[in-house]
Motif scaffolding. Structure first.
Motif, PDB file in Angstrom:
ATOM      1  N   ILE A  51       0.840  -1.086   0.030  1.00 43.87           N
ATOM      2  CA  ILE A  51      -0.007   0.101  -0.082  1.00 43.87           C
ATOM      3  C   ILE A  51       0.976   1.273  -0.056  1.00 43.87           C
ATOM      4  CG2 ILE A  51      -1.846  -1.185   1.311  1.00 43.87           C
ATOM      5  CD1 ILE A  51      -0.973   0.495   3.790  1.00 43.87           C
ATOM      6  N   THR A  52       0.188   2.474  -0.538  1.00 48.78           N
ATOM      7  CA  THR A  52       1.151   3.572  -0.711  1.00 48.78           C
ATOM      8  C   THR A  52       0.426   4.435   0.739  1.00 48.78           C
ATOM      9  OG1 THR A  52       1.129   3.521  -2.892  1.00 48.78           O
ATOM     10  CG2 THR A  52       1.553   5.592  -2.088  1.00 48.78           C
ATOM     11  N   LEU A  53       1.323   4.971   1.630  1.00 52.65           N
ATOM     12  CA  LEU A  53       0.927   5.767   2.652  1.00 52.65           C
ATOM     13  C   LEU A  53       0.807   7.166   2.187  1.00 52.65           C
ATOM     14  CD1 LEU A  53       3.717   4.347   5.348  1.00 52.65           C
ATOM     15  CD2 LEU A  53       1.313   3.611   4.712  1.00 52.65           C
ATOM     16  N   ASP A  54       0.516   8.048   3.187  1.00 56.72           N
ATOM     17  CA  ASP A  54      -0.062   9.380   2.881  1.00 56.72           C
ATOM     18  C   ASP A  54       1.280  10.301   2.523  1.00 56.72           C
ATOM     19  OD1 ASP A  54      -2.766   9.026   3.421  1.00 56.72           O
ATOM     20  OD2 ASP A  54      -2.479   9.590   5.430  1.00 56.72           O
ATOM     21  N   ASP A  55       2.369   9.954   2.846  1.00 52.53           N
ATOM     22  CA  ASP A  55       3.624  10.463   2.771  1.00 52.53           C
ATOM     23  C   ASP A  55       4.195  10.053   1.384  1.00 52.53           C
ATOM     24  OD1 ASP A  55       4.553   8.097   3.345  1.00 52.53           O
ATOM     25  OD2 ASP A  55       5.902   8.949   5.008  1.00 52.53           O
ATOM     26  N   GLY A  56       3.654   9.180   0.430  1.00 50.64           N
ATOM     27  CA  GLY A  56       4.220   8.539  -0.569  1.00 50.64           C
ATOM     28  C   GLY A  56       4.990   7.538  -0.457  1.00 50.64           C
ATOM     29  N   GLY A 211     -12.396   1.918  -5.519  1.00 48.93           N
ATOM     30  CA  GLY A 211     -12.119   2.960  -6.084  1.00 48.93           C
ATOM     31  C   GLY A 211     -13.265   3.882  -5.620  1.00 48.93           C
ATOM     32  N   GLU A 212     -14.450   3.410  -5.072  1.00 47.26           N
ATOM     33  CA  GLU A 212     -15.631   4.383  -4.572  1.00 47.26           C
ATOM     34  C   GLU A 212     -15.375   4.890  -3.197  1.00 47.26           C
ATOM     35  OE1 GLU A 212     -18.923   1.813  -5.113  1.00 47.26           O
ATOM     36  OE2 GLU A 212     -18.881   1.881  -7.389  1.00 47.26           O
ATOM     37  N   LEU A 213     -14.469   4.343  -2.429  1.00 46.00           N
ATOM     38  CA  LEU A 213     -14.183   4.694  -0.951  1.00 46.00           C
ATOM     39  C   LEU A 213     -13.616   5.914  -1.093  1.00 46.00           C
ATOM     40  CD1 LEU A 213     -12.781   1.277   0.452  1.00 46.00           C
ATOM     41  CD2 LEU A 213     -15.100   2.281   0.798  1.00 46.00           C
ATOM     42  N   LYS A 214     -14.278   6.782  -0.046  1.00 42.64           N
ATOM     43  CA  LYS A 214     -13.613   8.428   0.177  1.00 42.64           C
ATOM     44  C   LYS A 214     -12.474   8.015   0.983  1.00 42.64           C
ATOM     45  CE  LYS A 214     -18.262  10.332  -0.554  1.00 42.64           C
ATOM     46  NZ  LYS A 214     -19.356  11.228   0.228  1.00 42.64           N
ATOM     47  N   ASP A 215     -12.334   7.371   1.801  1.00 44.41           N
ATOM     48  CA  ASP A 215     -11.336   6.966   2.777  1.00 44.41           C
ATOM     49  C   ASP A 215     -10.320   5.978   2.320  1.00 44.41           C
ATOM     50  OD1 ASP A 215      -9.613   6.912   4.928  1.00 44.41           O
ATOM     51  OD2 ASP A 215     -10.987   6.384   6.476  1.00 44.41           O
ATOM     52  N   ALA A 216      -9.224   6.403   1.896  1.00 39.91           N
ATOM     53  CA  ALA A 216      -8.131   5.631   1.315  1.00 39.91           C
ATOM     54  C   ALA A 216      -7.628   4.782   2.130  1.00 39.91           C
ATOM     55  CB  ALA A 216      -6.882   6.623   0.772  1.00 39.91           C
ATOM     56  N   ASN A 217      -7.720   4.894   3.562  1.00 38.48           N
ATOM     57  CA  ASN A 217      -7.106   4.191   4.539  1.00 38.48           C
ATOM     58  C   ASN A 217      -8.043   2.672   4.673  1.00 38.48           C
ATOM     59  OD1 ASN A 217      -5.210   5.842   5.356  1.00 38.48           O
ATOM     60  ND2 ASN A 217      -6.477   6.849   6.778  1.00 38.48           N
ATOM     61  N   LEU A 218      -9.232   2.789   4.042  1.00 38.50           N
ATOM     62  CA  LEU A 218      -9.995   1.776   4.106  1.00 38.50           C
ATOM     63  C   LEU A 218      -9.619   0.871   3.084  1.00 38.50           C
ATOM     64  CD1 LEU A 218     -13.527   3.284   4.890  1.00 38.50           C
ATOM     65  CD2 LEU A 218     -11.805   2.356   6.450  1.00 38.50           C
ATOM     66  N   ARG A 219      -9.123   1.040   2.034  1.00 32.69           N
ATOM     67  CA  ARG A 219      -8.801   0.515   0.845  1.00 32.69           C
ATOM     68  C   ARG A 219      -7.796  -1.064   0.864  1.00 32.69           C
ATOM     69  NH1 ARG A 219      -7.859   5.255  -3.111  1.00 32.69           N
ATOM     70  NH2 ARG A 219     -10.045   6.271  -3.141  1.00 32.69           N
ATOM     71  N   GLN A 220      -6.967  -0.799   2.232  1.00 35.52           N
ATOM     72  CA  GLN A 220      -6.230  -2.001   2.369  1.00 35.52           C
ATOM     73  C   GLN A 220      -7.189  -3.218   2.903  1.00 35.52           C
ATOM     74  OE1 GLN A 220      -3.612  -1.249   5.927  1.00 35.52           O
ATOM     75  NE2 GLN A 220      -4.906   0.339   6.534  1.00 35.52           N
ATOM     76  N   TYR A 221      -8.424  -2.811   3.314  1.00 35.74           N
ATOM     77  CA  TYR A 221      -8.932  -3.963   3.919  1.00 35.74           C
ATOM     78  C   TYR A 221     -10.053  -4.504   2.810  1.00 35.74           C
ATOM     79  CZ  TYR A 221      -7.609  -2.206   8.553  1.00 35.74           C
ATOM     80  OH  TYR A 221      -7.194  -1.926   9.685  1.00 35.74           O
ATOM     81  N   THR A 222     -10.508  -3.532   1.871  1.00 35.60           N
ATOM     82  CA  THR A 222     -11.129  -3.819   0.822  1.00 35.60           C
ATOM     83  C   THR A 222     -10.327  -4.797  -0.218  1.00 35.60           C
ATOM     84  OG1 THR A 222     -12.476  -1.804   0.995  1.00 35.60           O
ATOM     85  CG2 THR A 222     -12.498  -2.976  -0.735  1.00 35.60           C
TER      86      THR A 222
END
Length: 240
Positions: A51-56, A211-222
């Protein structure tokens, strides 16, 4: 002892007065159904993911998803039964199934202070409208009961609205179902208890949901699962 056993067996097989003796001779008949269901889903986990973190920067995560229990719900519907022969019927039973699936995500990369995987959960509520088409194979009627087996295909429409939860299922699915039951001939109607098992033939997972999730941190679970197949056990009571 042997004579007593033979006498009891003979008594048990004695013919009795039949209730509704001609009900099975009708070419087409209708009824209603009520019952309960148990829902589950079987996931295929992807294993380690980057996964890509907020700092890149990137980081490898290991998240496992599991439906950790069967959840109960209830079912209601109607029945149309067409007689094909003495032992074979085709049935169409539009039904609504109300229930839920309980999901647990275990993050084995991010641990708690006790050294255990961190966990998040999701209660996935489901409302299905099903349109099963089944073949019913019946044995000979004896007195006021008649056992049978059934099998068929069950298309389902998922009415659950989209949300921002971790996992989202597709709006439609296709199940194979198999079960058994028994016709019980009562004085004024026929009662039919039936137990069947349904298994999804297609991947039920909505792969566009990440791709529809507004919170990018949730995508690691999806993105921790690559496929999912729903399962259902249904206990139904038909009234004809």
């Amino acid at each position: 002892m042997m004579l007593l056993l033979l006498a009891v067996t003979s008594q048990a097989q004695t013919r009795k007065i039949q209730n509704k003796p001609y009900i099975d001779l009708r070419p087409l008949h209708f009824g209603i159904l009520v019952g309960m269901n148990m829902q589950d889903i079987e996931f295929q986990n992807v294993g380690p993911q980057t996964i890509t973190l907020d700092d890149g920067t990137t980081q490898e995560k290991m998240i496992v998803c599991d439906a950790d229990r069967w959840n109960s719900g209830f079912s209601v519907g109607v029945l149309a039964d067409l007689r094909l022969s003495q032992h074979l019927n085709v049935r169409f039973t539009p039904t609504m199934h109300f229930g839920a699936k309980h999901l647990t995500f275990r993050n084995t990369t991010d641990l708690t202070p006790e050294g255990k995987p961190t966990e998040v959960t999701q209660d996935m509520k489901n409302t299905y409208v099903s349109f099963p088409l089944d073949l019913k194979f019946s044995a000979e009627r004896f007195n006021n009961y008649r056992p049978y087996m059934m099998a068929g295909i069950n298309p389902m429409v998922n009415l659950t609205s989209k949300n921002q939860e971790y996992i989202q299922l597709k709006s439609s699915d296709l199940f194979f179902e198999v079960g058994l039951g028994c016709d019980l001939y009562l004085p004024f109607f026929k009662l039919i208890p039936e137990l069947k098992f349904c298994y999804s033939l297609r991947d039920a997972l909505d792969h566009d949901h990440a791709g529809e999730l507004k919170d990018a941190n949730l995508r690691q679970y999806t993105n921790s699962v690559s496929a999912g197949h729903s399962k259902m056990i249904v206990l139904t009571f038909y009234f004809e």
